[in-house]
Design a protein around this motif. Sequence first.
Motif, mmCIF file in Angstrom:
data_model
loop_
_atom_site.group_PDB
_atom_site.id
_atom_site.type_symbol
_atom_site.label_atom_id
_atom_site.label_comp_id
_atom_site.label_asym_id
_atom_site.label_seq_id
_atom_site.Cartn_x
_atom_site.Cartn_y
_atom_site.Cartn_z
ATOM 1 N N ARG A 348 0.848 -1.174 0.000
ATOM 2 C CA ARG A 348 0.000 0.000 0.000
ATOM 3 C C ARG A 348 0.886 1.226 0.000
ATOM 4 N NH1 ARG A 348 -3.353 0.013 4.940
ATOM 5 N NH2 ARG A 348 -3.591 2.192 4.355
ATOM 6 N N ASN A 349 0.246 2.347 -0.246
ATOM 7 C CA ASN A 349 1.035 3.562 -0.248
ATOM 8 C C ASN A 349 0.337 4.572 0.648
ATOM 9 O OD1 ASN A 349 3.070 5.203 -0.962
ATOM 10 N ND2 ASN A 349 2.125 5.884 -2.879
ATOM 11 N N PRO A 350 0.141 4.240 1.927
ATOM 12 C CA PRO A 350 -0.661 5.129 2.765
ATOM 13 C C PRO A 350 0.086 6.424 3.064
ATOM 14 C CG PRO A 350 0.256 3.352 4.079
ATOM 15 C CD PRO A 350 0.696 3.118 2.672
ATOM 16 N N PRO A 351 -0.626 7.541 3.024
ATOM 17 C CA PRO A 351 0.056 8.779 3.406
ATOM 18 C C PRO A 351 0.424 8.704 4.879
ATOM 19 C CG PRO A 351 -2.291 9.160 3.009
ATOM 20 C CD PRO A 351 -2.023 7.735 2.708
ATOM 21 N N MET A 352 1.661 8.988 5.200
ATOM 22 C CA MET A 352 2.081 8.888 6.588
ATOM 23 C C MET A 352 2.826 10.135 6.989
ATOM 24 S SD MET A 352 2.930 5.278 7.914
ATOM 25 C CE MET A 352 2.226 3.766 7.305
ATOM 26 N N ASP A 353 2.387 10.666 8.081
ATOM 27 C CA ASP A 353 3.005 11.844 8.659
ATOM 28 C C ASP A 353 4.444 11.510 9.063
ATOM 29 O OD1 ASP A 353 3.404 13.303 11.466
ATOM 30 O OD2 ASP A 353 2.186 14.514 10.079
ATOM 31 N N GLU A 354 5.327 12.508 8.999
ATOM 32 C CA GLU A 354 6.724 12.212 9.343
ATOM 33 C C GLU A 354 6.897 11.807 10.812
ATOM 34 O OE1 GLU A 354 9.202 15.687 9.085
ATOM 35 O OE2 GLU A 354 7.487 16.983 9.436
ATOM 36 N N ASN A 355 5.930 12.152 11.630
ATOM 37 C CA ASN A 355 6.043 11.798 13.047
ATOM 38 C C ASN A 355 5.365 10.477 13.377
ATOM 39 O OD1 ASN A 355 7.502 14.139 13.659
ATOM 40 N ND2 ASN A 355 5.597 15.312 13.626
ATOM 41 N N THR A 356 5.286 9.598 12.388
ATOM 42 C CA THR A 356 4.692 8.276 12.615
ATOM 43 C C THR A 356 5.798 7.285 12.972
ATOM 44 O OG1 THR A 356 2.991 8.758 10.994
ATOM 45 C CG2 THR A 356 3.312 6.447 11.543
ATOM 46 N N LEU A 357 5.578 6.570 14.051
ATOM 47 C CA LEU A 357 6.556 5.557 14.489
ATOM 48 C C LEU A 357 5.997 4.173 14.152
ATOM 49 C CD1 LEU A 357 9.174 5.002 16.108
ATOM 50 C CD2 LEU A 357 7.803 5.056 18.186
ATOM 51 N N ILE A 358 6.837 3.344 13.553
ATOM 52 C CA ILE A 358 6.387 2.015 13.111
ATOM 53 C C ILE A 358 6.870 0.957 14.092
ATOM 54 C CG2 ILE A 358 6.378 0.377 11.171
ATOM 55 C CD1 ILE A 358 5.439 3.199 10.352
ATOM 56 N N PHE A 359 5.975 0.076 14.483
ATOM 57 C CA PHE A 359 6.364 -1.085 15.292
ATOM 58 C C PHE A 359 6.025 -2.358 14.520
ATOM 59 C CE2 PHE A 359 6.371 1.834 18.835
ATOM 60 C CZ PHE A 359 7.268 1.275 19.733
ATOM 61 N N ALA A 360 7.020 -3.172 14.227
ATOM 62 C CA ALA A 360 6.753 -4.496 13.662
ATOM 63 C C ALA A 360 6.650 -5.454 14.842
ATOM 64 C CB ALA A 360 7.888 -4.912 12.745
ATOM 65 N N ILE A 361 5.534 -6.173 14.930
ATOM 66 C CA ILE A 361 5.370 -7.124 16.039
ATOM 67 C C ILE A 361 5.523 -8.527 15.461
ATOM 68 C CG2 ILE A 361 3.880 -7.859 17.940
ATOM 69 C CD1 ILE A 361 2.364 -5.268 17.701
ATOM 70 N N THR A 362 6.430 -9.292 16.021
ATOM 71 C CA THR A 362 6.691 -10.615 15.458
ATOM 72 C C THR A 362 7.360 -11.525 16.479
ATOM 73 O OG1 THR A 362 8.063 -11.781 13.813
ATOM 74 C CG2 THR A 362 8.740 -9.544 14.343
ATOM 75 N N GLN A 363 6.835 -12.725 16.605
ATOM 76 C CA GLN A 363 7.465 -13.689 17.501
ATOM 77 C C GLN A 363 8.836 -14.071 16.951
ATOM 78 O OE1 GLN A 363 9.134 -16.968 18.954
ATOM 79 N NE2 GLN A 363 8.115 -17.388 17.020
ATOM 80 N N SER A 364 8.823 -14.550 15.694
ATOM 81 C CA SER A 364 10.039 -15.139 15.114
ATOM 82 C C SER A 364 11.064 -14.099 14.680
ATOM 83 C CB SER A 364 9.663 -15.973 13.892
ATOM 84 O OG SER A 364 9.075 -15.124 12.913
ATOM 85 N N GLY A 365 10.573 -12.930 14.297
ATOM 86 C CA GLY A 365 11.474 -11.924 13.740
ATOM 87 C C GLY A 365 11.885 -12.245 12.315
#
Length: 622
Positions: A348-365
């Motif tokens: 996707r190409n969602p518009p994202m504000d520069e102050n958006t913090l991304i968290f990837a949640i994953t057991q295995s990584g």
Amino acid sequence: MCGIVGYIGPRIAQDFLLEGLRRLEYRGYDSAGTATISQDRELNITKSVGRIAMLANEIQSAPCNSGVGIGHTRWATHGAATVANAHPHFGGDNILAIAHNGVIENFAELRSLLKAKGYEFRSETDTEVVAHLIADCLGPRPTELPGMQRSIQMAVDAIKKAIGKLRGTFGLAIIFKEWPDAIFAARLGSPLVIGVGDGEHFLASDAQPLIGFTDRIVYLADNQVAVLKRDSLQVSHREAGPVSHDIQVLAVESNQVEMGEYDHFMLKEIFEQPESLRNTMRGRLNEEDATAVFGGLNLTPQDLLKVKRIVFTACGTSWHSGLVGEYLLEDIAQIPVEVEYASELRYRNPPMDENTLIFAITQSGETADTLAALREMKRKGHLTMAICNVVGSSIAQEADGGIYLHAGPEIGVASTKAYTSQCMALVMLALYFGRLRHLSYNRGRKMIKLIKEVPDKVEQALTENDRIAEIARKYQHCNNFLYLGRHYNFPTALEGALKLKEISYIHAEGYPAAEMKHGPIALVDEQTPSVFVMPQGFIYEKVMSNLEEIKARGGPVIAIAAEGDKRIAEVADDVIYIPQTVEYLQPIVSAIPLQLLSYHIALLRGCDVDKPRNLAKSVTVE
Ligand code: G6P
């Protein structure tokens, strides 16, 4: 999903390979094989479809004392689960054997090229293309060199040349009959871990097989090629040449990967939750400042104050903990949150504000979609964090910072303890962000007190195991289930339904309880139980009305309710009580009876609880 092992040293390679493959079983697979180099410099490949026990039988009938070998568990992508498609595969005129994790995207085009050059294909796999390609890049052995060995660097160069032509992802383990004292490894996108022993080296696609053999490990990075010999390890970059490698110490004990007194890893991991939650919390609650402490975020409070929005991205069960995180962060820290399926976010190409913090949640990584989503967000310039269980995994390494769960190895394919630890990490994250903003000292202190009580409450919830087994007997033959809950318990309903689907193959749907009126209620009949997740809280009365609606239509109801709730016993057919707790901690405690219910139903239906059909623990393909 696909596993690699390798060994070079004084032991009998096949012994380690079989043990290592058993420890990788949890990743999911449908066939397996090993390749060793015999004393007369022949490559021996043994393969079988089905469990590692079948492969062990095959190996027993033709054992090999070699101290050099590679092994593989395959989770079919290109071609069915057959012996021909199982790895390792020969390359060239049986000059090398190779095992591969990942997917080669341009395999069809390479296959035609190699076929035109006269290479014969014996499988439908993308891997065999890599095998022949390396043989092709190596070129024929000159006939004027009888008795003389070509330099090992030629093998390394051939591998580098070949992988330069590949598109896709790979972790490769290769042995050549011309260089019987070495194992070669290469990676791009599929993890490989090298174990360093005394006069021996190990190779594996994650650290599990190495536990108890060595605690010194080297994580191979993308585009690196390694040469493992008994006494040496050399690593080089595909383009940049030799690189130094850091040896890290692996902090896992071997009893963490054994089943002990339990019949299944899943049951063991469900019962480990009081401890795994304590480990997730350890050292992270600071009563003096009434906040949480995270050593690995690598961001200052000033950086974090600039965060205006958080995006959680994940797959499967981890996506559900992301939803719990959304309720938590919005409620406690008042930060807008969105939860995105990683497989969707990556394209996707969602518009994202520069102050958006991304968290990837994953057991295995290692989940391929989550890794790709993280990379896409990094590419856009966002700061990325990982909430991850496996130390040193690809996502943990690529994120700018993060939180390790410390839940211990999770072997059962259906995630249990990693899920509750993810929820716990998110509770603490909400406390931390809340305290940076408007959350008062007093409320912070109160939160800490309640958080600390959670492991004991989980312990108490586990005492209902026998009662849950009884309820499972009653409903084991039903083929459809609804899971309903509201507010903090809506993600729990989704997770309960997923758990049942995953391991018992029963169709189950999770819904926000009130939304049930807009469709799922049409499914309700005497054979379709509804599991209501409804501990006490401000929404309790509303959920009770939804429950009555189901009862009015003849649907059986199993309720997960707070202890002391007498009213529920009058309306629900069966009640599983859990200890009272504040709403934002309910997802952790309510998950326990749902995990146990799925476990017992799956067991009664004769399903392979730890290794459910078609599923993989670590989904390393798109
Ligand atoms: C697979 C597993 C699930 C897991 C999901 C995400 O589908 O079977 O149990 O929730 O992958 O895995 P991750 O390791 O990223 O949490």
